[in-house]
Enzyme design. Structure first.
Site, mmCIF file in Angstrom:
data_model
loop_
_atom_site.group_PDB
_atom_site.id
_atom_site.type_symbol
_atom_site.label_atom_id
_atom_site.label_comp_id
_atom_site.label_asym_id
_atom_site.label_seq_id
_atom_site.Cartn_x
_atom_site.Cartn_y
_atom_site.Cartn_z
ATOM 1 N N GLU A 57 -33.748 83.941 86.555
ATOM 2 C CA GLU A 57 -35.059 83.316 86.237
ATOM 3 C C GLU A 57 -36.143 84.920 86.133
ATOM 4 O OE1 GLU A 57 -38.951 83.827 86.560
ATOM 5 O OE2 GLU A 57 -39.374 82.968 89.332
ATOM 6 N N GLU A 106 -43.691 92.414 84.515
ATOM 7 C CA GLU A 106 -42.081 92.727 84.862
ATOM 8 C C GLU A 106 -41.194 93.707 83.530
ATOM 9 O OE1 GLU A 106 -40.643 90.292 87.743
ATOM 10 O OE2 GLU A 106 -42.474 89.893 88.183
#
Ligand SMILES: C[S@@+](CC[C@H](N)C(=O)[O-])C[C@H]1O[C@@H](n2cnc3c(N)ncnc32)[C@H](O)[C@@H]1O
Length: 609
Positions: free
Chosen positions: A354, A363
């Protein structure tokens, strides 16, 4: 050192740790300056303990001339702090035509139109310069030479060279000077101007690629010229960002936040259990396992063995959780470390992960997913998720616009403790508009059919994610104003038995990712049927995020165009790392559960405090 870049559509630097001490000083020099070019580029940052060593003395006149700036902005960019750095630069006026790669040679060439040295010299150094990358005795170099005199180049050792894109068509290339110890000069540099953005991007991608080859090759060198070989993760990530990031994920409360997002966790569970055939008897790698939940799902689905790779301290909790589920624990091994670095005893038939952040790519964990694919997955192995799509559409939201504009009203006070604050109103307003808004909005705010950009996780290259450039074209469905660009994403689990989508779209059940909106400080007036064109440009930076640059223009095309006014263009620049977390419930839609703030937002507030 924490180097951050804000409000600019360009990447200024990757990890300071990736470069030599000299380049580190140069980075610090850039970082300690706040450079504003025609309101177009803002470079900001902090350096810790290095400011006293750093300096730049890019010549203001040269900068002014190159970027058509006013004197103040040029001087600002040409700032000097501390000891003179003695940047001997070269200004290039380029006609960059990429020459096809020659066979059997690891090199790339770019034709440049002209170049001149800094400190400022009016005449060009080379009439027809060529920039050329190649590998010599295991050392990657950049040569700039006169087209017909390749044997007399200005050469740069890529191990100690950094490229900073200053604008879509300008870059500065700074390298440690070999004579640095003997002379007062720390570095040499060149200022490069490209003919167009495409060539500039292509050059910077080639630069990153060749530089990465250096680190890959270093460990093979018998004499270990550079003894420390870092993983790509360390090369491109600011250490303080990485520390905060893994500290955040090392806490159970944040893992809980994700686990409690039932849309997210439920979709993963369904995708795995509905596709048991893809897991039964297979070796699985869980990329960034966190609490270990996806490893447990894979083991439940019959995996022969699961390797749960987790870099944060959460790895210990994952072991504990897995041990507490003894029917599954025999088939799961937790490996603590980064997927870029850990060694596993066997290849995987399927990866599960994920890795999605805000707007899919925040990120920068997708890059780790891709690296894990290249390191661990058998050819034609499966990936869960298999692909992702970013979706974009223009929106009209007067309330949001007013709310942001009003935030800067504080700076319109003329007698704040008898101080006139108005000189800072404009920059404050810019700052507020540069924050991407993260919330759930009503899909009726969209004024055109969305378009999408697909990222195929099975084939995308890591470097493809450094810069994402999406052309925009919309036909407006109703006449109103456009206040910006709304974005969301979905991912597909392309199982052998069923295909399942996890979506974060407006109008669908809200997830902890919400949606993202970049707001234009100058709204656009539009008519029904009118065409909108533009661009969404995203540039990765070393704080594990992206600078987003949105440009939108109204076109005198489409059925409603004649009633529209003159063509208008408006743009927004946002740092995805610095969101405005506006967790309003969407109108006409009630959340099924009380979602907690988005994880990226929490990372951000963690960094700030
Ligand atoms: C979004 S969380 C997902 C956690 C878990 N897989 C889940 O679905 O609940 C991402 C996890 O990946 C880990 N991670 C991120 N980058 C990593 C890397 N390069 N190597 C190993 N772990 C990483 C983080 O520490 C974090 O725990």
């Amino acid at each position: 050192m924490h180097l951050s870049v804000s409000n600019c559509g360009i990447l200024v630097g990757y990890s300071a740790m990736a470069v030599s001490n000299i380049s580190f000083v140069v980075l610090a020099a850039f970082a300690c300056a706040r450079i504003i070019l025609s309101g177009d580029i803002i470079v900001s940052g902090q350096s810790q303990g290095l400011v006293q060593q750093c300096s730049t003395n890019i010549i203001a006149d040269e900068v002014e001339q190159m970027f058509s700036l006013d004197k103040a902005a040029a001087s600002s960019m040409a700032c000097s702090c501390g000891k003179p750095l003695g940047v001997a630069g070269v200004s290039l006026k380029t006609e960059p035509v990429e020459i096809p790669q020659r066979q059997n040679e690891r090199e790339r060439e770019f034709l440049l139109a002209s170049m001149s040295q800094l400190p400022s010299t009016s005449s060009p150094s080379f009439a027809s310069p060529v920039a050329r990358f190649f590998l010599r005795s295991g050392i990657a170099e950049l040569h700039i030479h006169e087209e017909l005199e390749p044997k007399r180049p200005d050469s740069f050792d890529l191990r100690t060279t950094q490229l900073f894109k200053l604008s879509p068509v300008h870059a500065v290339c700074i390298s440690a000077s070999p004579e640095a110890k003997e002379k007062t000069t720390y570095s040499t540099g060149i200022l490069i101007q490209f003919r167009n953005e495409k060539e500039c991007s292509s050059f910077s991608r080639a630069f990153e690629r060749e530089k990465n080859k250096v680190s890959a090759h270093d460990s093979d060198l018998p004499n270990k010229i550079l003894s420390v070989s870092k993983s790509t993760f360390d090369e491109k990530t600011d250490p303080s960002s990485a520390e905060m990031y893994f500290h955040y994920y090392g806490q159970l409360l944040h893992q809980q936040n994700m686990l409690e997002d039932y849309v997210r966790t439920g979709t993963y569970y369904a995708a795995v259990t509905e596709n048991q055939a893809d897991f039964v008897g297979r070796v699985v790698v869980d990329v960034g396992a966190g609490s270990g939940i996806l490893s447990l799902f894979a083991a439940q689905a019959g995996a022969k063995h699961v390797y749960a790779v987790e870099a944060s301290e959460m790895a210990a909790y994952a072991s504990k959780l897995i041990a507490g589920n003894p029917l599954l624990s025999q088939r799961i091994t937790v490996a603590k470390g980064k997927v870029e670095e850990v060694e596993l005893p066997e290849k995987a038939d399927i990866l599960i992960s994920e890795p999605m952040g805000t707007l899919l790519v925040n990120e920068r964990m997708l890059e780790s997913y891709v690296i894990a694919r290249d390191r661990f997955l058998v050819p034609n192995g499966k990936m869960f998720p298999t692909l992702g799509r970013m979706h974009m559409a223009p929106f009209c939201d007067q309330n949001l616009y007013d709310e942001i504009a009003n935030k800067a009203l504080f700076w319109q006070q003329q007698a704040f403790y008898k101080v006139d604050l108005t000189p800072l109103h404009e920059p404050a307003s810019q700052e507020y508009f540069s924050q991407p808004v993260v919330d759930a909005f009503d899909e009726r705010l969209l004024v055109a059919q969305s378009i999408s950009h697909m990222i195929d996780f099975k084939s995308v290259k890591e470097e493809d994610l450094y810069e994402i450039d999406i052309p925009l074209r919309f036909i407006c469905t109703n006449g109103s104003q456009i206040h910006g660009l709304a974005c969301w994403f979905d991912v597909l689990f392309n199982g052998s038995t069923t295909k399942r989508w996890l979506t974060t779209a407006p109008g669908e059940p809200t997830t902890h990712w919400y949606q993202v909106r970049c707001v234009l400080s100058q709204p656009l007036d539009i008519m029904p049927g009118q065409e909108i064109t533009g661009r969404l440009h995203m540039m990765a930076h070393s704080a594990q995020s992206y600078i987003i640059h949105v440009t939108m223009s109204t076109e005198l095309r489409g059925p409603g165009a004649e009633q529209g006014g003159n063509p208008q263009t408006s743009s927004a620049k946002c740092n995805l790392n610095d969101p405005y977390l506006r967790m309003l419930q969407p109108q006409g839609f009630s959340l099924a559960q009380d979602h907690k703030p988005h994880r990226d937002g929490q990372i951000q507030s963690l960094i700030e405090h």
